[in-house]
Write an enzyme that holds these catalytic residues in place. Structure first.
Site, PDB file in Angstrom:
ATOM      1  N   HIS A 193       0.929  -0.893   0.354  1.00  0.00           N
ATOM      2  CA  HIS A 193      -0.127   0.032  -0.323  1.00  0.00           C
ATOM      3  C   HIS A 193       1.357   1.229  -0.068  1.00  0.00           C
ATOM      4  O   HIS A 193       0.346   2.320  -0.339  1.00  0.00           O
ATOM      5  CB  HIS A 193      -0.954   0.077   1.159  1.00  0.00           C
ATOM      6  CG  HIS A 193      -0.601   0.321   2.694  1.00  0.00           C
ATOM      7  ND1 HIS A 193      -0.281  -0.338   3.462  1.00  0.00           N
ATOM      8  CD2 HIS A 193       0.162   1.712   2.899  1.00  0.00           C
ATOM      9  CE1 HIS A 193       0.365  -0.137   4.438  1.00  0.00           C
ATOM     10  NE2 HIS A 193       0.820   1.041   4.571  1.00  0.00           N
ATOM     11  N   ASP A 224       0.354  -7.519   1.213  1.00  0.00           N
ATOM     12  CA  ASP A 224       0.517  -6.035   1.486  1.00  0.00           C
ATOM     13  C   ASP A 224       2.029  -6.075   1.782  1.00  0.00           C
ATOM     14  O   ASP A 224       2.384  -4.710   2.198  1.00  0.00           O
ATOM     15  CB  ASP A 224      -0.175  -5.578   2.513  1.00  0.00           C
ATOM     16  CG  ASP A 224      -0.921  -3.714   2.980  1.00  0.00           C
ATOM     17  OD1 ASP A 224       0.514  -2.993   1.612  1.00  0.00           O
ATOM     18  OD2 ASP A 224      -1.431  -3.249   4.159  1.00  0.00           O
ATOM     19  N   SER A 307       4.846   2.967   7.569  1.00  0.00           N
ATOM     20  CA  SER A 307       3.911   1.746   6.768  1.00  0.00           C
ATOM     21  C   SER A 307       5.621   1.451   5.809  1.00  0.00           C
ATOM     22  O   SER A 307       6.188   1.860   5.333  1.00  0.00           O
ATOM     23  CB  SER A 307       3.400   2.207   5.898  1.00  0.00           C
ATOM     24  OG  SER A 307       1.793   1.980   7.274  1.00  0.00           O
TER      25      SER A 307
END
Length: 572
Positions: A193, A224, A307
């Site tokens: 992502h 992911d 992230s």
């Protein structure tokens, strides 16, 4: 970064503050404190032994930081999106670039659902019973630093200020995230992502020493996770080492390093809070989404921009890849999540060696055996079959809902996670034995697994892409996929090839800049005078053109919910 918001309880916080003020108020008349030299405070009430322990801990964390930070990188992603000028409060004759900047708003809240909560897929987690055996999740995106509009150059041959056939319907956004170097020759691990939707499949990677590189993205939507490849030349990059996440225990130290809010090389410290957290995040369309069956929870501060960055142990080894937080304030509230290093390594190795991840597919939604299920079915171990697709390998082999799978290919099944992993690791086409219990009766069946079907929102991997017949153009294309049709709302009759990548400093990139629109994500339907229906036609069209210095391609793209066709000239 992914997060979920909850209502703030301001009343409680104010009440607590008032109580603190009341308790701290003096009960009697104020007494003058003994006079002290200005600017002095009493020494802390710590013994030399206590101070020595604190200094040792401080030195340990300092050494860890110096060791691991060179392996952590900042990743910047440029995304192009089709927009409607009226969305920016302008007339159709205005360009979005002429209006105020608009933040890169994620299509879904940049947050995880509440861990383990058996709720519908809204802001909290959905029941695992609706999850397939491979992870599913939407396309979360890293919060943007702020968009910048592309130059309003206009489409050749189009009337001035025409709309929406002009490139003004394309708007550029920039987002940031983190990553960790996993091989000295330039392989970097991050979240899918973070790099999702990167223009031309390329991102900008900044090392801890400030060097910048362009990186090619190899994504895996379901997990992911993604690998970014940069070319450091003859230099050897500082690569992080992995620890066995199976040995991680609650209470152990956890160290997160990344670029929260684009603040590079930020280190935060906490502990492992819990293991085996389940997370589901819904997608933009029905049936889409990603499911995380096994996450590490930590209270080390993780914020938007973290992230894709690593979670280290005190040995400086990677135990997880930071992926999500739960928070009512869109920032760290002490509940963060990371993908275990064992999962990350498996996906990473497949992406590096094959360019994609190939998974087996059984066609069931497994669940853990809760105490209630154990009592109801008199079965202590295994994975409960919550759902079966009738036309799947499992359905055809006779497996039914409420069965309890105890062995898969000769290996004991301890629960949902172990079964999911075993299924994903099994090569499609292989026939295996599945032992299960139905109504207290042990049964065995043979099942031949098939390749896992794509999920809504999943982009075909780089290895499924056909490189151009001539690399001089700098185009990479593929036949139109169901994902392409869904993304662009293409009619079933639409034919052509989808542009999936454009090389830097290539004729295709120059044509894209000249037209003021990205070619990636468009569908080529004509090259010169030749109609293109598929990759074979495209290759043949290039042969017809030969060595022509200039030719025109007709492409279809989506803008403001409408499909448009435009002509783009490529000069070689």
């Amino acid at each position: 970064m992914i997060f979920v918001s909850r209502p703030r309880r301001r009343g409680n916080m104010l009440a607590a503050s008032a109580l603190m003020l009341t308790l701290s108020a003096p009960a009697g008349p104020l007494l003058a404190a003994p006079a002290k030299p200005a600017g002095t405070i009493p020494p802390p009430p710590t013994s030399p032994e206590q101070k020595s322990l604190l200094l040792d801990m401080q030195d340990a964390f300092t050494k860890i930081a110096k060791t691991v930070e060179p392996s952590v990188v900042n990743i910047k992603v440029e995304r192009f999106r089709s927009v409607d000028a009226t969305d920016f409060g302008m007339s159709p004759d205005q360009s979005p670039g002429d209006g105020p900047d608009t933040p890169d708003t994620p299509t879904t809240p940049d947050a995880p659902v509440k861990p383990g909560a058996p709720a519908p897929p809204t802001d909290k987690s959905a029941p695992k019973s609706g999850a397939p055996e491979t992870p599913k999740k939407p396309k979360p995106q890293t919060p943007s630093k702020g968009p910048a509009a592309p130059p309003s150059t206009g489409t050749p041959g189009a009337p001035p200020n025409s709309h929406p056939l002009t490139p003004r319907t394309q708007r550029r956004f920039e987002a940031t995230g983190s990553g960790v170097i996993v091989r000295p020759d330039g392989y970097i691990l991050t979240n899918d992502h973070v790099v999702d939707g990167a223009a031309n499949g390329m991102v900008t990677v900044t090392l801890s020493d400030g060097r910048q590189f362009k990186g090619k993205v190899y994504p895996d939507y379901r997990s992911d996770l993604a690998v970014v490849k940069i070319d450091p030349g003859n230099a050897k990059l500082p690569a992080a080492q992995f620890a066995d996440s199976g040995q991680v225990q609650p209470g152990q130290w956890a160290i997160a390093v990344g670029s929260p809010f684009n603040l590079e090389n930020t280190m935060t410290v906490g502990v492992i809070s819990a293991l085996g957290r389940h997370q589901r995040i819904p997608g933009e369309t029905a049936g889409s989404g990603r499911y995380y069956p096994d996450l590490i929870q930590t209270d080390a501060a993780i914020n938007p921009g973290n992230s894709g960055g690593p979670l280290f142990n005190i040995d400086g080894n990677v135990i997880g890849i930071n992926v999500a937080i739960e928070s009512p304030v869109e920032a760290s509230s002490g509940v963060g999540f990371a993908i275990p290093s064992a999962t990350a390594q498996s996906i990473m190795n497949s992406l590096i060696t094959k360019g994609k991840v190939t998974r087996g597919y059984l066609g069931i939604a497994p669940d853990d055996l809760t105490p209630a299920l154990q009592q109801e079915f008199s079965q202590a171990a295994g994975a409960f079959v919550r759902d079966v697709r009738v036309d799947s390998p499992a359905g055809k082999a006779g497996i039914e809902a409420s069965d309890i799978i105890t062995y898969f290919n000769g290996e004991p099944v301890t629960g949902e996670v172990s079964l999911r992993q075993a299924i994903a690791d099994t090569e499609p086409g292989k026939s295996i034995k599945v032992a299960y219990v139905r109504g207290g009766v042990p049964l065995v069946t043979n099942v031949t697994l098939i390749p896992a079907p794509p999920v809504p929102g999943e982009v075909p991997s780089a290895s499924d892409v056909t490189n151009p017949a001539t690399s001089k153009l700098g185009l990479s294309i593929r036949d139109i996929t169901p994902h392409d049709r869904q993304e662009m709302s293409l009619p079933a009759t639409t034919q052509g090839v989808t542009v999936v990548a454009v090389e830097t400093n290539s004729p295709a990139e120059a044509a894209s800049l000249s037209a003021g629109m990205p070619l990636v994500g468009t569908v080529i339907q004509r090259v010169g005078k030749t109609t293109v229906k598929n990759k074979v036609d495209f290759d043949q069209a290039l042969k017809v053109i030969g060595d022509s210095d200039s030719f025109t391609i007709s492409v279809v793209y989506s803008a403001g919910g409408d499909l448009h066709q435009t002509a783009v000239t490529i000069n070689r």
